[in-house]
Design an enzyme around this catalytic site. Sequence first.
Site, PDB file in Angstrom:
ATOM      1  N   GLY A   1      -0.481   2.599  -1.292  1.00  0.00           N
ATOM      2  CA  GLY A   1      -1.424   2.049  -0.312  1.00  0.00           C
ATOM      3  C   GLY A   1      -1.633   3.041   0.820  1.00  0.00           C
TER       4      GLY A   1
ATOM      5  N   ASP B   1      -2.649   8.375  -7.878  1.00  0.00           N
ATOM      6  CA  ASP B   1      -3.238   7.879  -6.624  1.00  0.00           C
ATOM      7  C   ASP B   1      -4.105   8.944  -5.972  1.00  0.00           C
ATOM      8  OD1 ASP B   1      -0.482   8.950  -6.390  1.00  0.00           O
ATOM      9  OD2 ASP B   1      -0.947   8.941  -4.243  1.00  0.00           O
TER      10      ASP B   1
ATOM     11  N   ARG C   1      -9.103   4.709  -6.444  1.00  0.00           N
ATOM     12  CA  ARG C   1      -8.374   5.701  -7.245  1.00  0.00           C
ATOM     13  C   ARG C   1      -7.956   5.107  -8.589  1.00  0.00           C
ATOM     14  NH1 ARG C   1      -5.658   8.038  -2.457  1.00  0.00           N
ATOM     15  NH2 ARG C   1      -6.876   7.169  -0.755  1.00  0.00           N
TER      16      ARG C   1
ATOM     17  N   ARG D   1      -1.215   6.019   6.016  1.00  0.00           N
ATOM     18  CA  ARG D   1      -1.611   6.658   7.279  1.00  0.00           C
ATOM     19  C   ARG D   1      -3.118   6.871   7.347  1.00  0.00           C
ATOM     20  NH1 ARG D   1      -0.614  12.967   6.690  1.00  0.00           N
ATOM     21  NH2 ARG D   1      -0.668  13.131   4.441  1.00  0.00           N
TER      22      ARG D   1
END
Length: 476
Positions: free
Chosen positions: A83, A242, A176, A86
């Site tokens: 996830g 990812d 993604r 940042r």
Amino acid sequence: MLFNFQNTYNKLPEIFYSKQLPSPVREPKLLYFNTDLAHELNLNIQNQEELTLILSGNKLSSGSEPIAQAYAGHQFGHFTILGDGRAILLGEILDKNQKRKDIQLKGSGKTTFSRGGDGRATLSSVLREYIISESMYALNIPTTRSLAVIGTSDKVFRGDLLASAVLTRVADSHIRVGTFEYFEDTNSLKILADYVIERHYSHIQNTPNKYLELLENIINAQAQLIAKWMNIGFVHGVMNTDNMTISGETIDYGPCAFIDEYNPDTVFSFIDTNGRYSFSNQAGIALWNLSRLAESLLPLFDSEPAKALEQAKEKLYKFSEEFEFYWLNEFRNKLGLQEEIPEDHDLFRSLLDLMHKNKADFTNTFRNLSKFNNIFPEGCETKNADLWLATWRARLKQEKTSPQEQINLMNKHNPVYIPRNHRVEQALLAANQGDFSLFDKLLEIMKKPFSENIIWQEYTELPSENERVKQTFCGT
Ligand code: AMP
Ligand code: MG
């Protein structure tokens, strides 16, 4: 209003994201703003002060409904829930061509997905992403783009206290392969797949098995992308699932780098100890990642698992063929050729073998070919090179195009300038000490990588032994 947000992702069920405000930074300063991109995005720039506040995350633009997106991923082969740890998606806008784009802040503070991280990014990593992504764009390679860099007086701890910054990233979307891996229930998968089809592959909406078509389209987009990387000498360095987009854009510029002397086994990334993501492994890894995507999508293909698997396999088998097709096509352009013949593959491979043996610079070798120069560094074996040149020249003679057309074609596909690692490192080092002149210069050169300018001669040169960058670090 800077952005005219028209959000769609945050209309999906709440398990797809978490609502998340950016955390303010201290003393935000607009270091870079990409006016060309701003123009393409149709942004309404009123004043720099407001721009700085919004792009630092210190002020919310009206219409912005910020979220951190949920995703998972295979990192170096191991499945993990990830996830946006940042990054925060400020929202979506429509660009000049009415194409939907994500506007995301990276380094904008902690989110519910931050795990142990601080949600921040170093100034170096942000500048690195800015210069490489914009270079990729200028080199005609599909990529996420960089709109702005905001410097802050906050420091981040990465072994040492380092300067931090916030990047504004623009993407067709941030969905993604790992986004599909995140969902286990068929209902959420279906919602995601439908969303992706509408946003990225709307031409397949009404096909009989649109989810299989979706897989096929993503396979095709990735085959095209990786072929382009291979023909420009780009090593992504961290091709985790990812870090592979559904749209076919290059994303996540961490330890990536361009090859100087050609060696297919090149690995730059410090963490890639086994060479999983080496230059020559990239197509194989892309297929591995696409296989994880196909596995995630299986329940949508057919209610009978065995049948779904067969269908998925059939699509995956196409990857290698498509990759080879795009790779050959691009290689032909690089050599000024248009006609396809069965010997193409051998001609191209033998050039790469020669380049490898002679430690020839990837970029300069191709560019020099259009000048019909001696292609290999002085003092290297010339017999085989001469033989290769003779074969290639004979091919050019058989073409319908004129020599000038052939040179033009080559010069459009063989850049003079790439962001060489040592130049990037030098620019980042200076920037960290407050001197942005080298970064500015590199940025200026990389806006026109195909036009030769004698005053930038040194930017075509290889690093000295002292300047050579052997390893890159994530340096997040
Ligand atoms: P990356 O290696 O950049 O692809 O990131 C892998 C995962 O680590 C993603 O979920 C990121 O959001 C997360 N991540 C990387 N750096 C940080 C950080 N400084 N703080 C929080 N999460 C981070
Ligand atoms: Mg990533």
